[in-house]
Design a protein around this motif. Structure first.
Motif, PDB file in Angstrom:
ATOM      1  N   GLN A 363       0.837  -1.214   0.000  1.00  0.00           N
ATOM      2  CA  GLN A 363       0.000   0.000   0.000  1.00  0.00           C
ATOM      3  C   GLN A 363       0.865   1.255   0.000  1.00  0.00           C
ATOM      4  O   GLN A 363       0.543   2.249  -0.651  1.00  0.00           O
ATOM      5  CB  GLN A 363      -0.946  -0.005   1.194  1.00  0.00           C
ATOM      6  CG  GLN A 363      -2.104  -0.964   0.954  1.00  0.00           C
ATOM      7  CD  GLN A 363      -3.014  -1.104   2.148  1.00  0.00           C
ATOM      8  OE1 GLN A 363      -2.637  -0.747   3.269  1.00  0.00           O
ATOM      9  NE2 GLN A 363      -4.190  -1.655   1.919  1.00  0.00           N
ATOM     10  N   ALA A 364       1.984   1.194   0.739  1.00  0.00           N
ATOM     11  CA  ALA A 364       2.894   2.350   0.747  1.00  0.00           C
ATOM     12  C   ALA A 364       3.493   2.558  -0.645  1.00  0.00           C
ATOM     13  O   ALA A 364       3.651   3.700  -1.104  1.00  0.00           O
ATOM     14  CB  ALA A 364       4.000   2.142   1.782  1.00  0.00           C
ATOM     15  N   ALA A 370       3.598   3.577  -7.329  1.00  0.00           N
ATOM     16  CA  ALA A 370       4.339   2.473  -7.954  1.00  0.00           C
ATOM     17  C   ALA A 370       3.637   1.145  -7.701  1.00  0.00           C
ATOM     18  O   ALA A 370       2.814   1.016  -6.786  1.00  0.00           O
ATOM     19  CB  ALA A 370       5.762   2.423  -7.402  1.00  0.00           C
ATOM     20  N   GLN A 371       3.999   0.163  -8.518  1.00  0.00           N
ATOM     21  CA  GLN A 371       3.458  -1.197  -8.382  1.00  0.00           C
ATOM     22  C   GLN A 371       4.600  -2.124  -7.965  1.00  0.00           C
ATOM     23  O   GLN A 371       5.720  -1.981  -8.465  1.00  0.00           O
ATOM     24  CB  GLN A 371       2.886  -1.645  -9.738  1.00  0.00           C
ATOM     25  CG  GLN A 371       2.260  -3.029  -9.737  1.00  0.00           C
ATOM     26  CD  GLN A 371       1.854  -3.495 -11.148  1.00  0.00           C
ATOM     27  OE1 GLN A 371       2.377  -3.011 -12.140  1.00  0.00           O
ATOM     28  NE2 GLN A 371       0.937  -4.442 -11.216  1.00  0.00           N
ATOM     29  N   SER A 393      14.556 -10.715  -6.862  1.00  0.00           N
ATOM     30  CA  SER A 393      13.554 -10.974  -5.829  1.00  0.00           C
ATOM     31  C   SER A 393      12.241 -10.247  -6.071  1.00  0.00           C
ATOM     32  O   SER A 393      11.178 -10.854  -6.034  1.00  0.00           O
ATOM     33  CB  SER A 393      14.110 -10.572  -4.456  1.00  0.00           C
ATOM     34  OG  SER A 393      15.328 -11.231  -4.231  1.00  0.00           O
ATOM     35  N   VAL A 394      12.303  -8.939  -6.269  1.00  0.00           N
ATOM     36  CA  VAL A 394      11.070  -8.160  -6.354  1.00  0.00           C
ATOM     37  C   VAL A 394      11.347  -6.905  -7.182  1.00  0.00           C
ATOM     38  O   VAL A 394      12.444  -6.344  -7.116  1.00  0.00           O
ATOM     39  CB  VAL A 394      10.539  -7.834  -4.932  1.00  0.00           C
ATOM     40  CG1 VAL A 394      11.525  -7.026  -4.121  1.00  0.00           C
ATOM     41  CG2 VAL A 394       9.194  -7.109  -4.982  1.00  0.00           C
ATOM     42  N   ALA A 395      10.345  -6.505  -7.973  1.00  0.00           N
ATOM     43  CA  ALA A 395      10.511  -5.324  -8.825  1.00  0.00           C
ATOM     44  C   ALA A 395       9.550  -4.233  -8.392  1.00  0.00           C
ATOM     45  O   ALA A 395       8.465  -4.509  -7.872  1.00  0.00           O
ATOM     46  CB  ALA A 395      10.241  -5.687 -10.285  1.00  0.00           C
ATOM     47  N   VAL A 396       9.977  -2.986  -8.640  1.00  0.00           N
ATOM     48  CA  VAL A 396       9.108  -1.830  -8.407  1.00  0.00           C
ATOM     49  C   VAL A 396       8.993  -1.094  -9.740  1.00  0.00           C
ATOM     50  O   VAL A 396       9.999  -0.803 -10.389  1.00  0.00           O
ATOM     51  CB  VAL A 396       9.691  -0.922  -7.303  1.00  0.00           C
ATOM     52  CG1 VAL A 396       8.851   0.338  -7.157  1.00  0.00           C
ATOM     53  CG2 VAL A 396       9.736  -1.680  -5.983  1.00  0.00           C
ATOM     54  N   VAL A 397       7.754  -0.810 -10.152  1.00  0.00           N
ATOM     55  CA  VAL A 397       7.460  -0.241 -11.476  1.00  0.00           C
ATOM     56  C   VAL A 397       6.665   1.039 -11.305  1.00  0.00           C
ATOM     57  O   VAL A 397       5.726   1.075 -10.509  1.00  0.00           O
ATOM     58  CB  VAL A 397       6.559  -1.208 -12.290  1.00  0.00           C
ATOM     59  CG1 VAL A 397       6.436  -0.735 -13.733  1.00  0.00           C
ATOM     60  CG2 VAL A 397       7.034  -2.624 -12.194  1.00  0.00           C
ATOM     61  N   ALA A 398       7.016   2.074 -12.062  1.00  0.00           N
ATOM     62  CA  ALA A 398       6.192   3.288 -12.044  1.00  0.00           C
ATOM     63  C   ALA A 398       6.225   3.944 -13.409  1.00  0.00           C
ATOM     64  O   ALA A 398       7.211   3.850 -14.135  1.00  0.00           O
ATOM     65  CB  ALA A 398       6.697   4.269 -10.986  1.00  0.00           C
ATOM     66  N   ALA A 413       9.020   4.767  -3.612  1.00  0.00           N
ATOM     67  CA  ALA A 413       8.328   3.524  -3.233  1.00  0.00           C
ATOM     68  C   ALA A 413       9.298   2.569  -2.543  1.00  0.00           C
ATOM     69  O   ALA A 413       8.958   1.955  -1.522  1.00  0.00           O
ATOM     70  CB  ALA A 413       7.716   2.868  -4.471  1.00  0.00           C
ATOM     71  N   ILE A 414      10.505   2.451  -3.076  1.00  0.00           N
ATOM     72  CA  ILE A 414      11.477   1.540  -2.453  1.00  0.00           C
ATOM     73  C   ILE A 414      11.809   2.039  -1.049  1.00  0.00           C
ATOM     74  O   ILE A 414      11.861   1.274  -0.082  1.00  0.00           O
ATOM     75  CB  ILE A 414      12.746   1.421  -3.323  1.00  0.00           C
ATOM     76  CG1 ILE A 414      12.405   0.703  -4.635  1.00  0.00           C
ATOM     77  CG2 ILE A 414      13.861   0.681  -2.579  1.00  0.00           C
ATOM     78  CD1 ILE A 414      13.529   0.665  -5.662  1.00  0.00           C
TER      79      ILE A 414
END
Ligand code: GLY
Length: 438
Positions: A363-364, A370-371, A393-398, A413-414
């Protein structure tokens, strides 16, 4: 509509998140990807865990659940013939058959295709399968200049080694080539001249006859900032408004599209079924483009850029692809920038028995615009995760109206949503120096 995604990476999570908007999602995964598992649950589908290179198991799952439309877009299942098996069982499937995907799993075949359709777009290269021939081949290809060593088969982006970033000199390159050849009786390597020009990719989406070309993408394959360290599957990627890059002119882009279409035409003429996506990689040079490679599927993470920018319905487009009736209007993209950063365990891409704990507040991340898309990670408890294996491990997309704004969203977001010591490259969105236009 019941849709099926095969695979468990961040790429599949991005594709699945768009499929889940207008279908009931089913998934066949090697591990329980938290993003995909959640989408499956939300839409009322089901998932199975198993070997994604097991065509019989995947087909049995698809038949059991009466899947209407399957998407296979990762290299190993394609090479294993998963699309062939699904199609043989009467499941409508988007993705190339094993014969179509040879353009990725056999680098020699890829070079032969380029030799036929655009010979000037191949770098100088030699294929070698005997240790004794390596040193002469290195000399012949580059005349003393630096070389690139590429194992001929699939290597998840980690087998290619380049003199400069990975190998001290051509002698070290020759040693690496011999090591690959020694690794199995069938092994062979491509020895190619090293081209010092910026790279770009196009995620060309095709029904086999008609191909739609989205904005160009730029990938960050090196592990550390300033393009240093070992090669990885890709630490991040981006796309820009207008679809080009400072070093990619419209002429580069158009030439790359022409070559990609010609490659698909040749595959069709050879009776090799290809639908889905070609992740087509090019060098942008002062006199045009050179082909780096054709992947028979979306790039990971580049798929996340394309899915984040796609404004039209992805399931409808997949249906058109499966029917062979795709047209340009089926894929509409926002004219914005898209940035993806992958977070990885500190040892990545070196294998480590350790698992790293991290937390994610999705949610943050959403509040920062970002997703979050998980890849090689498992959920221990709500918000608590552990890295898995030796992959990302994990991606952050915007996405945003400008590159800087998209980068800022990813960084925010990160910062606000992920903790636990995973590492990422803060220079995603920094580009190499432009070359002179062709
Ligand atoms: N990002 C590079 C690849 O998917 O192969």
């Amino acid at each position: 509509m019941k849709s099926l995604i095969v695979g468990h990476g961040g790429r599949e999570a991005a594709l699945a998140s768009r499929m889940a908007e207008s279908s009931t999602l089913f998934a066949f995964m090697g591990h329980e990807n938290p993003s995909i598992a959640r989408l499956v649950e939300r839409t009322g589908g089901a998932f199975a865990l198993g070997k994604v290179v097991d065509p019989a198991a995947i087909t049995a799952f698809a038949v059991e659940h009466a899947i209407d439309l399957a998407l296979v877009s990762s290299d190993e299942p394609l090479a294993a013939g998963v699309v062939d098996a699904l199609q043989a069982a009467g499941i409508r499937t988007v993705g190339p058959t094993r014969a179509g995907s040879e353009i990725e799993w056999n680098k020699s075949f890829c070079r032969q295709v380029v030799s036929e359709i655009a010979p000037d777009a191949n770098p100088r290269y030699v294929v070698v399968d005997a240790e004794d021939d390596v040193v002469a081949a290195v000399e012949r290809v580059a005349g003393g200049g630096p070389v690139v060593i590429k194992p001929v088969g699939l290597t998840a982006g980690k087998g290619v080694r380049v003199v400069g970033p990975h190998l001290a000199d051509n002698a070290a390159a020759a040693e690496y080539a011999k090591e690959v050849i020694r690794s199995s009786p069938e092994a062979s390597v491509h020895i190619e001249e090293k081209i010092d020009s910026p790279e770009f990719t196009i995620q060309a989406i095709t029904d086999g006859t008609h191909t739609v070309f989205p904005p160009a993408t730029y990938d960050y394959p090196y592990r550390f900032e300033h393009d240093t360290g070992p090669g990885t599957g890709g630490m991040g990627s981006c796309a820009l408004p207008g679809g080009l890059f400072p070093f990619v002119t419209q002429a580069h882009y158009d030439e790359a599209c022409r070559i990609t279409s010609a490659a698909l035409d040749l595959l069709r003429a050879q009776g090799r079924h290809f639908s889905g996506c070609v992740n087509a990689g090019f060098f942008a040079m002062p006199d045009g483009v050179r082909v780096i490679e054709f992947n028979a599927r979306f790039g990971d993470p580049e798929a996340m850029n394309i899915m984040s920018l796609l404004e039209s319905d992805w399931i409808s487009a997949l249906e058109k692809i499966a029917a062979g009736t795709l047209s340009d209007g089926d894929l509409v993209y926002a004219d914005e920038a898209s940035v993806v950063a992958y977070l990885v365990a500190p040892p990545y891409p070196v294998a480590s028995p350790d698992r790293f704990h991290f937390t994610v507040d999705e949610q943050a991340a959403e509040a920062a615009g970002a997703q979050v898309l998980f890849s090689s990670a498992i959920e221990l408890a709500p918000g608590e995760y552990e890295t898995l294996g030796t992959s990302r491990s994990v991606a952050v997309v915007a996405k945003a109206g400008s590159l800087d704004a998209a980068r800022a969203k990813v960084a925010a977001a990160i910062d606000s949503a992920i903790s636990g010591g995973l590492e990422w490259r803060g220079d995603i969105g920094v580009f190499p120096t432009p070359v002179t236009a062709p």
